[in-house]
Scaffold this motif. Structure first.
Motif, mmCIF file in Angstrom:
data_model
loop_
_atom_site.group_PDB
_atom_site.id
_atom_site.type_symbol
_atom_site.label_atom_id
_atom_site.label_comp_id
_atom_site.label_asym_id
_atom_site.label_seq_id
_atom_site.Cartn_x
_atom_site.Cartn_y
_atom_site.Cartn_z
ATOM 1 N N ILE A 149 0.839 -1.196 0.000
ATOM 2 C CA ILE A 149 0.000 0.000 0.000
ATOM 3 C C ILE A 149 0.869 1.239 0.000
ATOM 4 O O ILE A 149 1.887 1.297 0.684
ATOM 5 N N ASN A 150 0.479 2.209 -0.770
ATOM 6 C CA ASN A 150 1.175 3.492 -0.810
ATOM 7 C C ASN A 150 0.158 4.626 -0.755
ATOM 8 O O ASN A 150 -0.930 4.516 -1.326
ATOM 9 N N TYR A 151 0.542 5.694 -0.069
ATOM 10 C CA TYR A 151 -0.319 6.861 0.061
ATOM 11 C C TYR A 151 0.423 8.102 -0.400
ATOM 12 O O TYR A 151 1.641 8.219 -0.265
ATOM 13 N N ALA A 152 -0.347 9.052 -0.887
ATOM 14 C CA ALA A 152 0.211 10.372 -1.130
ATOM 15 C C ALA A 152 0.553 10.983 0.223
ATOM 16 O O ALA A 152 -0.134 10.741 1.223
ATOM 17 N N GLU A 153 1.614 11.792 0.250
ATOM 18 C CA GLU A 153 2.039 12.403 1.517
ATOM 19 C C GLU A 153 0.910 13.224 2.148
ATOM 20 O O GLU A 153 0.776 13.263 3.365
ATOM 21 N N SER A 154 0.106 13.849 1.321
ATOM 22 C CA SER A 154 -0.930 14.746 1.822
ATOM 23 C C SER A 154 -2.052 14.023 2.568
ATOM 24 O O SER A 154 -2.819 14.665 3.283
ATOM 25 N N VAL A 155 -2.139 12.699 2.404
ATOM 26 C CA VAL A 155 -3.236 11.974 3.059
ATOM 27 C C VAL A 155 -2.737 10.938 4.068
ATOM 28 O O VAL A 155 -3.549 10.293 4.737
ATOM 29 N N LYS A 156 -1.433 10.782 4.169
ATOM 30 C CA LYS A 156 -0.890 9.791 5.109
ATOM 31 C C LYS A 156 -1.367 10.072 6.518
ATOM 32 O O LYS A 156 -1.364 11.214 6.981
ATOM 33 N N GLY A 157 -1.795 9.027 7.195
ATOM 34 C CA GLY A 157 -2.265 9.160 8.561
ATOM 35 C C GLY A 157 -3.725 9.532 8.669
ATOM 36 O O GLY A 157 -4.311 9.485 9.757
ATOM 37 N N ARG A 158 -4.339 9.911 7.534
ATOM 38 C CA ARG A 158 -5.743 10.299 7.553
ATOM 39 C C ARG A 158 -6.612 9.362 6.712
ATOM 40 O O ARG A 158 -7.763 9.124 7.045
ATOM 41 N N PHE A 159 -6.066 8.864 5.623
ATOM 42 C CA PHE A 159 -6.813 7.994 4.714
ATOM 43 C C PHE A 159 -6.305 6.566 4.837
ATOM 44 O O PHE A 159 -5.117 6.335 5.067
ATOM 45 N N THR A 160 -7.217 5.624 4.657
ATOM 46 C CA THR A 160 -6.856 4.205 4.676
ATOM 47 C C THR A 160 -7.514 3.505 3.487
ATOM 48 O O THR A 160 -8.742 3.559 3.344
ATOM 49 N N ILE A 161 -6.683 2.870 2.664
ATOM 50 C CA ILE A 161 -7.197 2.091 1.543
ATOM 51 C C ILE A 161 -7.282 0.626 1.954
ATOM 52 O O ILE A 161 -6.416 0.134 2.684
ATOM 53 N N SER A 162 -8.336 -0.031 1.529
ATOM 54 C CA SER A 162 -8.475 -1.451 1.829
ATOM 55 C C SER A 162 -9.253 -2.119 0.703
ATOM 56 O O SER A 162 -9.864 -1.457 -0.133
ATOM 57 N N GLN A 163 -9.203 -3.429 0.727
ATOM 58 C CA GLN A 163 -9.786 -4.193 -0.374
ATOM 59 C C GLN A 163 -10.452 -5.443 0.172
ATOM 60 O O GLN A 163 -9.888 -6.122 1.027
ATOM 61 N N ASP A 164 -11.650 -5.721 -0.293
ATOM 62 C CA ASP A 164 -12.340 -6.947 0.064
ATOM 63 C C ASP A 164 -12.417 -7.790 -1.207
ATOM 64 O O ASP A 164 -13.267 -7.550 -2.066
#
Length: 126
Positions: free
Chosen positions: A57-72
């Motif tokens: 998983i990778n996040y843009a710096e601007s959303v790290k710690g605030r957004f969470t990506i997940s997959q079912d």
């Protein structure tokens, strides 16, 4: 026929939360990388969060710690949990999928992911 359908967008106040969903059909997520992108008016599209075929998983710096990506994988659905939303997060959010194993690699190659949803609007007011 591959289809990606986003949902969950809306209008919230600064500090609020939203959960975006992307229902995929016509392919299985296994073997694909998937991700969320966003585009604000007058700005270029940017990658927000990616999940590779191997689960990286990778996040843009601007959303790290605030957004969470997940997959079912059982539901063939991609999610984006967005917390502590800011007005700068206001944008149209798009789900994307590509048959290559890594969305980060796709981005580095400068190519566009193969499949896209229609987008869902997120508006954050101050």
């Amino acid at each position: 026929q591959v289809q990606l359908v986003e949902s969950g967008g809306g209008s919230v106040q600064s500090g609020g939360s939203l959960r975006l969903s992307c229902a995929a059909s016509g392919f299985t997520a296994i073997g694909y990388c998937m991700g969320w992108f966003r585009q604000a008016p007058g700005k270029e599209r940017e990658g927000v969060a990616f999940i590779d075929d191997d689960g990286t998983i990778n996040y843009a710096e601007s959303v790290k710690g605030r957004f969470t990506i997940s997959q079912d994988n059982a539901k063939n659905t991609l999610y984006l949990q967005m917390n502590s939303l800011k007005p700068d997060d206001t944008a149209m959010y798009y789900c994307a999928a590509d048959p290559r194993p890594s969305m980060t690699t796709v981005q580095a190659l400068g190519v566009t992911p193969l499949f896209w949803g229609q987008g869902t609007q997120v508006t954050v007011s101050s």
